[in-house]
Design a protein around this motif. Structure first.
Motif, PDB file in Angstrom:
ATOM      1  N   ASN A  59     112.514  57.472  79.648  1.00 48.08           N
ATOM      2  CA  ASN A  59     111.212  57.579  80.316  1.00 48.08           C
ATOM      3  C   ASN A  59     110.072  57.655  79.304  1.00 48.08           C
ATOM      4  OD1 ASN A  59     113.325  58.748  82.212  1.00 48.08           O
ATOM      5  ND2 ASN A  59     111.570  58.564  83.567  1.00 48.08           N
ATOM      6  N   LYS A  60     108.897  57.347  79.810  1.00 48.62           N
ATOM      7  CA  LYS A  60     107.685  57.531  79.010  1.00 48.62           C
ATOM      8  C   LYS A  60     106.599  58.117  79.897  1.00 48.62           C
ATOM      9  CE  LYS A  60     105.704  52.897  79.735  1.00 48.62           C
ATOM     10  NZ  LYS A  60     105.218  51.660  79.070  1.00 48.62           N
ATOM     11  N   ALA A  61     105.664  58.799  79.268  1.00 50.40           N
ATOM     12  CA  ALA A  61     104.538  59.376  80.017  1.00 50.40           C
ATOM     13  C   ALA A  61     103.624  58.262  80.500  1.00 50.40           C
ATOM     14  CB  ALA A  61     103.773  60.353  79.144  1.00 50.40           C
ATOM     15  N   THR A  62     103.160  58.384  81.729  1.00 47.22           N
ATOM     16  CA  THR A  62     102.225  57.397  82.274  1.00 47.22           C
ATOM     17  C   THR A  62     100.867  57.567  81.620  1.00 47.22           C
ATOM     18  OG1 THR A  62     103.358  57.551  84.400  1.00 47.22           O
ATOM     19  CG2 THR A  62     101.208  56.499  84.400  1.00 47.22           C
ATOM     20  N   PRO A  63     100.286  56.486  81.073  1.00 48.04           N
ATOM     21  CA  PRO A  63      98.947  56.616  80.486  1.00 48.04           C
ATOM     22  C   PRO A  63      97.929  56.991  81.548  1.00 48.04           C
ATOM     23  CG  PRO A  63      99.602  54.309  80.621  1.00 48.04           C
ATOM     24  CD  PRO A  63     100.812  55.122  80.978  1.00 48.04           C
ATOM     25  N   LYS A  64      96.904  57.726  81.139  1.00 49.89           N
ATOM     26  CA  LYS A  64      95.898  58.250  82.075  1.00 49.89           C
ATOM     27  C   LYS A  64      94.554  57.553  81.867  1.00 49.89           C
ATOM     28  CE  LYS A  64      98.081  62.109  83.629  1.00 49.89           C
ATOM     29  NZ  LYS A  64      99.384  62.146  83.507  1.00 49.89           N
ATOM     30  N   GLY A  65      93.780  57.565  82.953  1.00 49.43           N
ATOM     31  CA  GLY A  65      92.406  57.071  82.914  1.00 49.43           C
ATOM     32  C   GLY A  65      91.544  57.944  83.816  1.00 49.43           C
ATOM     33  N   TYR A  66      90.307  57.528  84.023  1.00 50.48           N
ATOM     34  CA  TYR A  66      89.367  58.368  84.775  1.00 50.48           C
ATOM     35  C   TYR A  66      88.653  57.557  85.856  1.00 50.48           C
ATOM     36  CZ  TYR A  66      90.017  61.933  81.214  1.00 50.48           C
ATOM     37  OH  TYR A  66      90.562  62.876  80.381  1.00 50.48           O
ATOM     38  N   LEU A  67      88.331  58.262  86.944  1.00 51.06           N
ATOM     39  CA  LEU A  67      87.620  57.660  88.074  1.00 51.06           C
ATOM     40  C   LEU A  67      86.494  58.583  88.509  1.00 51.06           C
ATOM     41  CD1 LEU A  67      87.421  55.552  90.459  1.00 51.06           C
ATOM     42  CD2 LEU A  67      88.936  57.093  91.727  1.00 51.06           C
ATOM     43  N   GLN A  68      85.343  57.985  88.824  1.00 50.87           N
ATOM     44  CA  GLN A  68      84.230  58.725  89.416  1.00 50.87           C
ATOM     45  C   GLN A  68      83.783  57.976  90.663  1.00 50.87           C
ATOM     46  OE1 GLN A  68      80.792  59.408  86.867  1.00 50.87           O
ATOM     47  NE2 GLN A  68      80.525  61.436  87.754  1.00 50.87           N
ATOM     48  N   ILE A  69      83.555  58.721  91.754  1.00 57.03           N
ATOM     49  CA  ILE A  69      83.145  58.134  93.032  1.00 57.03           C
ATOM     50  C   ILE A  69      81.693  58.487  93.299  1.00 57.03           C
ATOM     51  CG2 ILE A  69      83.621  58.023  95.511  1.00 57.03           C
ATOM     52  CD1 ILE A  69      86.446  59.059  94.879  1.00 57.03           C
ATOM     53  N   CYS A  70      80.911  57.478  93.653  1.00 59.99           N
ATOM     54  CA  CYS A  70      79.491  57.690  93.947  1.00 59.99           C
ATOM     55  C   CYS A  70      79.178  57.195  95.353  1.00 59.99           C
ATOM     56  CB  CYS A  70      78.610  56.954  92.928  1.00 59.99           C
ATOM     57  SG  CYS A  70      78.837  57.523  91.227  1.00 59.99           S
ATOM     58  N   LYS A  71      78.154  57.811  95.965  1.00 61.53           N
ATOM     59  CA  LYS A  71      77.740  57.463  97.324  1.00 61.53           C
ATOM     60  C   LYS A  71      76.286  57.015  97.324  1.00 61.53           C
ATOM     61  CE  LYS A  71      79.085  57.319 100.633  1.00 61.53           C
ATOM     62  NZ  LYS A  71      79.455  56.032 101.313  1.00 61.53           N
ATOM     63  N   ALA A  72      76.055  55.780  97.769  1.00 61.64           N
ATOM     64  CA  ALA A  72      74.703  55.225  97.849  1.00 61.64           C
ATOM     65  C   ALA A  72      74.366  54.933  99.308  1.00 61.64           C
ATOM     66  CB  ALA A  72      74.591  53.944  97.013  1.00 61.64           C
ATOM     67  N   SER A  73      73.063  54.814  99.601  1.00 57.93           N
ATOM     68  CA  SER A  73      72.610  54.516 100.957  1.00 57.93           C
ATOM     69  C   SER A  73      71.361  53.657 100.877  1.00 57.93           C
ATOM     70  CB  SER A  73      72.317  55.795 101.738  1.00 57.93           C
ATOM     71  OG  SER A  73      71.720  55.499 102.985  1.00 57.93           O
ATOM     72  N   ASP A  74      71.191  52.782 101.877  1.00 54.73           N
ATOM     73  CA  ASP A  74      69.969  51.981 101.946  1.00 54.73           C
ATOM     74  C   ASP A  74      68.950  52.599 102.902  1.00 54.73           C
ATOM     75  OD1 ASP A  74      71.121  51.509 104.380  1.00 54.73           O
ATOM     76  OD2 ASP A  74      71.272  49.333 104.158  1.00 54.73           O
ATOM     77  N   ASP A  75      69.160  53.863 103.274  1.00 55.82           N
ATOM     78  CA  ASP A  75      68.266  54.545 104.206  1.00 55.82           C
ATOM     79  C   ASP A  75      68.088  55.988 103.746  1.00 55.82           C
ATOM     80  OD1 ASP A  75      66.957  55.749 106.351  1.00 55.82           O
ATOM     81  OD2 ASP A  75      67.993  54.534 107.843  1.00 55.82           O
ATOM     82  N   VAL A  76      66.856  56.374 103.481  1.00 55.97           N
ATOM     83  CA  VAL A  76      66.598  57.734 103.000  1.00 55.97           C
ATOM     84  C   VAL A  76      66.907  58.779 104.077  1.00 55.97           C
ATOM     85  CG1 VAL A  76      64.861  56.996 101.339  1.00 55.97           C
ATOM     86  CG2 VAL A  76      64.161  57.564 103.673  1.00 55.97           C
ATOM     87  N   LYS A  77      67.066  58.344 105.324  1.00 56.52           N
ATOM     88  CA  LYS A  77      67.356  59.287 106.402  1.00 56.52           C
ATOM     89  C   LYS A  77      68.826  59.691 106.438  1.00 56.52           C
ATOM     90  CE  LYS A  77      63.623  57.632 109.410  1.00 56.52           C
ATOM     91  NZ  LYS A  77      63.299  57.017 110.721  1.00 56.52           N
ATOM     92  N   LEU A  78      69.672  58.977 105.693  1.00 57.73           N
ATOM     93  CA  LEU A  78      71.082  59.337 105.651  1.00 57.73           C
ATOM     94  C   LEU A  78      71.257  60.500 104.680  1.00 57.73           C
ATOM     95  CD1 LEU A  78      73.899  58.616 106.707  1.00 57.73           C
ATOM     96  CD2 LEU A  78      74.170  57.129 104.719  1.00 57.73           C
ATOM     97  N   LYS A  79      71.687  61.626 105.194  1.00 55.99           N
ATOM     98  CA  LYS A  79      71.776  62.849 104.390  1.00 55.99           C
ATOM     99  C   LYS A  79      73.212  63.384 104.385  1.00 55.99           C
ATOM    100  CE  LYS A  79      67.213  63.063 103.935  1.00 55.99           C
ATOM    101  NZ  LYS A  79      66.550  62.876 102.615  1.00 55.99           N
ATOM    102  N   GLY A  80      73.388  64.480 103.673  1.00 60.36           N
ATOM    103  CA  GLY A  80      74.665  65.179 103.693  1.00 60.36           C
ATOM    104  C   GLY A  80      75.661  64.652 102.682  1.00 60.36           C
ATOM    105  N   SER A  81      76.938  64.820 102.990  1.00 62.82           N
ATOM    106  CA  SER A  81      78.016  64.439 102.084  1.00 62.82           C
ATOM    107  C   SER A  81      79.079  63.637 102.829  1.00 62.82           C
ATOM    108  CB  SER A  81      78.663  65.677 101.461  1.00 62.82           C
ATOM    109  OG  SER A  81      77.711  66.418 100.713  1.00 62.82           O
ATOM    110  N   PHE A  82      79.898  62.938 102.056  1.00 60.90           N
ATOM    111  CA  PHE A  82      81.011  62.163 102.592  1.00 60.90           C
ATOM    112  C   PHE A  82      82.307  62.632 101.927  1.00 60.90           C
ATOM    113  CE2 PHE A  82      77.498  59.627 103.869  1.00 60.90           C
ATOM    114  CZ  PHE A  82      77.913  58.813 104.914  1.00 60.90           C
ATOM    115  N   ASN A  83      83.383  62.633 102.693  1.00 53.25           N
ATOM    116  CA  ASN A  83      84.683  63.008 102.171  1.00 53.25           C
ATOM    117  C   ASN A  83      85.488  61.757 101.814  1.00 53.25           C
ATOM    118  OD1 ASN A  83      84.288  65.815 102.545  1.00 53.25           O
ATOM    119  ND2 ASN A  83      84.813  65.614 104.710  1.00 53.25           N
ATOM    120  N   PHE A  84      86.225  61.852 100.713  1.00 53.28           N
ATOM    121  CA  PHE A  84      87.048  60.735 100.250  1.00 53.28           C
ATOM    122  C   PHE A  84      88.452  61.232  99.925  1.00 53.28           C
ATOM    123  CE2 PHE A  84      82.759  59.384  99.361  1.00 53.28           C
ATOM    124  CZ  PHE A  84      82.753  58.007  99.568  1.00 53.28           C
TER     125      PHE A  84
END
Length: 233
Positions: free
Chosen positions: A62-87
């Motif tokens: 066996n060998k160790a699985t190489p690692k990487g990084y992920l970042q999730i961002c939330k954009a909107s085309d309407d300033v009236k959309l507020k709050g948070s989203f779950n992923f």
């Protein structure tokens, strides 16, 4: 190694149970290995007659699985959309991770994942619709299903500087229309009474109806709930 295992003469299939963070790199059974699959950790070997001195020696490396990084961002085309989203973020043979991302922002901490592919799924919100998914860099975006709110992205091995950024963009939806029903207003009269009678309906929206004696109005669409009907003198 394991203790010797007594098996019928012929062929046997051995599968290594997957362990997060590790992959099978090599499978060996000198002279007796017939089939193998590194991705599934499976090997088929010959079992020959004899005692322990003639056993089949099957070795998984066996060998160790190489690692990487992920970042999730939330954009909107309407300033009236507020709050948070779950992923949710899922990868084969690894626990699913759950994160919350504010509108106009990104995950506070980068997610460390196994190099390869990851599926990112946005939880539904009744006031928003997913309209696009992009990645930074752009070449790391795989299949996207806007209806199911999922995207497959590539995670490359390396430090945070080589991370994959995935951006989910939503638009705000109008509030749903209230449920409606229908009603008829009828006027029953005694013999000899003629003419037209006027009624008002009040249930969020005021309506005025004219109903002939002995007849009913056309069906009226009104919001679901209590309805006040008043006959004008």
């Amino acid at each position: 190694c394991s203790f010797p295992i007594t098996l019928p003469v012929g062929r046997a299939t051995v599968t290594e149970v997957a362990r997060p963070g590790f992959t099978v790199d090599k499978i060996e059974a000198p002279g007796r290995l017939r089939q193998w699959n590194l991705a599934t950790g499976t090997a088929t070997v010959d079992i020959v007659a004899g005692d322990e001195s003639n056993q089949t020696l099957l070795t998984f490396t066996n060998k160790a699985t190489p690692k990487g990084y992920l970042q999730i961002c939330k954009a909107s085309d309407d300033v009236k959309l507020k709050g948070s989203f779950n992923f949710t973020v899922s990868q084969a043979n690894r626990p699913t991770q759950m994160v919350t991302v504010p509108v106009g922002g990104c995950t506070l901490h980068r997610l460390q994942l196994a190099a390869g592919t990851a599926t990112v799924t946005e939880a539904a919100r009744s006031d928003a619709q997913l309209v696009s998914v992009t990645t930074i860099p752009p070449g790391r975006l795989g299949p996207v299903n806007l209806r199911q709110r999922t995207a497959t992205v590539t995670i490359v091995p390396g430090e945070p500087a080589t991370q994959t950024i995935v951006v989910f963009k939503n638009k705000k939806l109008p509030p749903p229309s209230p449920p409606t029903g229908q009603v008829k207003v009828c006027k029953r009269v005694e013999s000899g009474v003629t003419g037209t009678f006027t009624f008002t309906l009040a249930n969020g929206v005021a309506k005025t109806l004219n109903v002939k004696a002995g007849s009913c109005s056309a069906p009226q669409t009104v919001p679901v709930g209590n309805l006040t009907v008043m006959e004008k003198a």
